[in-house]
Design an enzyme around this catalytic site. Structure first.
Site, PDB file in Angstrom:
ATOM      1  N   GLY A  84       0.788  -1.444  -0.255  1.00 35.54           N
ATOM      2  CA  GLY A  84      -0.091  -0.055  -0.007  1.00 35.54           C
ATOM      3  C   GLY A  84       0.752   1.245  -0.012  1.00 35.54           C
ATOM      4  N   GLU A  85       2.231   1.116   0.249  1.00 39.95           N
ATOM      5  CA  GLU A  85       2.957   2.258   0.498  1.00 39.95           C
ATOM      6  C   GLU A  85       3.566   2.363  -0.829  1.00 39.95           C
ATOM      7  OE1 GLU A  85       4.507   3.028   4.396  1.00 39.95           O
ATOM      8  OE2 GLU A  85       3.317   1.473   5.006  1.00 39.95           O
ATOM      9  N   MET A  86       5.023   2.161  -0.786  1.00 41.76           N
ATOM     10  CA  MET A  86       5.836   2.618  -1.833  1.00 41.76           C
ATOM     11  C   MET A  86       5.873   1.419  -2.918  1.00 41.76           C
ATOM     12  SD  MET A  86       8.549   4.441   0.189  1.00 41.76           S
ATOM     13  CE  MET A  86       9.829   5.106  -0.973  1.00 41.76           C
TER      14      MET A  86
END
Lengths: 351, 106
Positions: free
Chosen positions: A149-151
């Site tokens: 969900g982040e990078m």
């Protein structure tokens, strides 16, 4: 470099401290009166002196080369799947190393569940992430890079991508014995850079060092309330204003925080890491989910003893019955923790 | 003073009985355990005493030693028996600075 800076500042502080002690020796311990009450805030300063130097672990000693490499990686958006976001997207220097949003924005511009915490003063941290799932910066650094969900960049792809950028090789060679690029070295370099991100000297620090005029009488009363009636210092202790502890403070949330890691422990459900208060007035909205819009609202939450009373609510959370004067004083004190920092230079990225 | 009296009352029966079981008391002060490591024999008790002015919650998630002493108010103590050999990592749920090891050996 940063270590020298800290020592110089501390040297000046020691001189001011000596002068202040000489001044104190000839007057009453009461520093003034506000709203009809005497203030004696200086008796609490012992635990709030800034440290002399930045610590680093034996297996990753801080060097200029490591910091340079780490800073370059930190600001490089190619560490994300779409080459669109770097660590600095969420830990942006212009927002005191947070992002100013209630909750972080991840891959594909999707909002995540928790707010981006500042990376200020993490060289001294004993637990990382809101739920403390990492114990070191080295362990933490690769988490957001590979989190879907982040990078959203798997580590093997990250390494392949960095190896394809010739400009990175001299930076790795200058830092390590050879130019090999590995995930572990990326983590170590980012951690080395993050250790240099230290909040600057704030008016509160100048007062701690002996400059009586550095903060207002109202702020001194606030500091006294902070250490006594409001009991803030039971967790927001030391010069970083955090002991890295985890508590359910009665925020409005369905996120179990550290409780999701320790499901059997009732006391730690809905608990999150105590954040630093350094530069807090530049880092709203507050709490792990941005649920408190302002510092006034945060003070109100504590005055109520928490907004939500659950079985896991920290025993330290009790209604405080703060007067309007005391609330204003606490706010005035919190503003003294903000440093006027110089702009941060963004590195030229390797090609 | 009261704490000392309490400790004395706890200790006296063991001394009178000539028991060989050692008393193990681990304080918790300034958000650290007073000892980083202790060694006990199987079946011995360890008293965890909260000498701080904040609440603690001692626990272990080490396989075979899992326990949770739940919240411990300032000035109170709780006892845990370590009944078999091994090494238990002990933590406080609230304070990550609190880490210690209990070695259990015959």
């Amino acid at each position: 470099m940063e270590l020298r800076t800290l020592q110089q500042k501390r040297g000046a502080g020691a001189l001011l401290n000596t002068l202040a002690l000489l001044a104190l020796a000839s007057c009453s311990p009461v520093e003034g009166t506000i709203a009809g009450r005497d203030i004696d805030a200086r008796r609490f300063v012992d635990q709030y002196h800034r440290p002399d130097a930045i610590p680093s672990p034996q297996d990753n000693p801080t060097s200029d080369a490591a910091v340079r490499l780490g800073k370059t990686l930190f600001f490089d958006p190619r560490l994300s799947a779409a080459s669109s976001m770097s660590c600095a997207n969420c830990h942006y220097p212009g927002f005191s190393w947070g992002d100013g949003n209630p909750r972080a924005i991840g891959d594909g511009m999707k909002e995540l569940g928790r707010r981006s915490p500042t990376i200020l003063n993490l060289a001294w941290a004993t637990a990382l992430f809101w739920d403390g799932r990492a114990e070191t910066l080295e362990e933490q650094a690769l988490g957001p890079i590979q989190a879907a969900g982040e990078m959203n960049l798997p580590l093997d792809q990250m390494v392949t991508r960095l190896r394809s950028i010739p400009g990175y090789q001299p930076l790795f060679l200058a830092t390590y014995a050879d130019q090999e690029i590995t995930a572990e070295r990326v983590a170590k370099a980012i951690a080395a850079f993050e250790r240099t991100v230290v909040s600057g000297v704030a008016p509160f620090d100048r007062w701690v060092s002996g400059d009586e005029n550095a903060i207002s009488q109202e702020a001194k009363l606030g500091f006294e309330v902070f250490n006594t009636k409001a009991n803030c210092a039971s967790c927001h202790s030391g010069w970083r204003f955090t002991d890295d502890s985890f508590h359910d403070i009665g925020t409005v949330t369905s996120d179990r925080g550290r409780g999701a890691l320790l499901e059997d422990l009732e006391s730690i459900q809905f608990a999150f890491k105590t954040p630093t208060l350094r530069n807090a007035d530049r880092r709203g909205p507050y709490m792990h989910n941005g649920s408190e819009a302002t510092l006034e609202k945060v003070i109100e939450l504590y005055d109520l003893g928490g907004r939500v009373k659950r079985a896991s609510l920290s025993p330290e959370m009790k209604p405080l019955n703060l007067s309007p004067d005391e609330k204003r004083a606490l706010l005035a004190f919190l503003h003294t923790l903000t440093s006027e920092d110089a702009p941060v230079e963004i590195p030229v990225l390797p090609r | 003073m009261l704490k000392m009296l309490f400790a004395a009352i706890l200790l006296t029966p063991a001394l009178l009985a000539g028991s060989t079981a050692a008393e193990h008391v681990v304080g918790q002060k300034n958000k650290v355990f007073a000892k980083a490591e202790i060694t006990v024999k199987p079946g011995e008790k360890v008293t965890f005493r909260n000498d701080d002015d904040v609440t603690h919650n001692v626990f272990s998630t080490t396989e075979g030693f899992r326990f949770n002493l739940k919240t411990q108010a300032p000035g109170t103590e709780s006892v845990q028996v370590f009944d078999h050999e091994g090494k238990a990592e002990i933590r406080c749920a609230f304070h990550p600075t609190m880490k210690m090891t209990v070695q259990v050996k015959k």
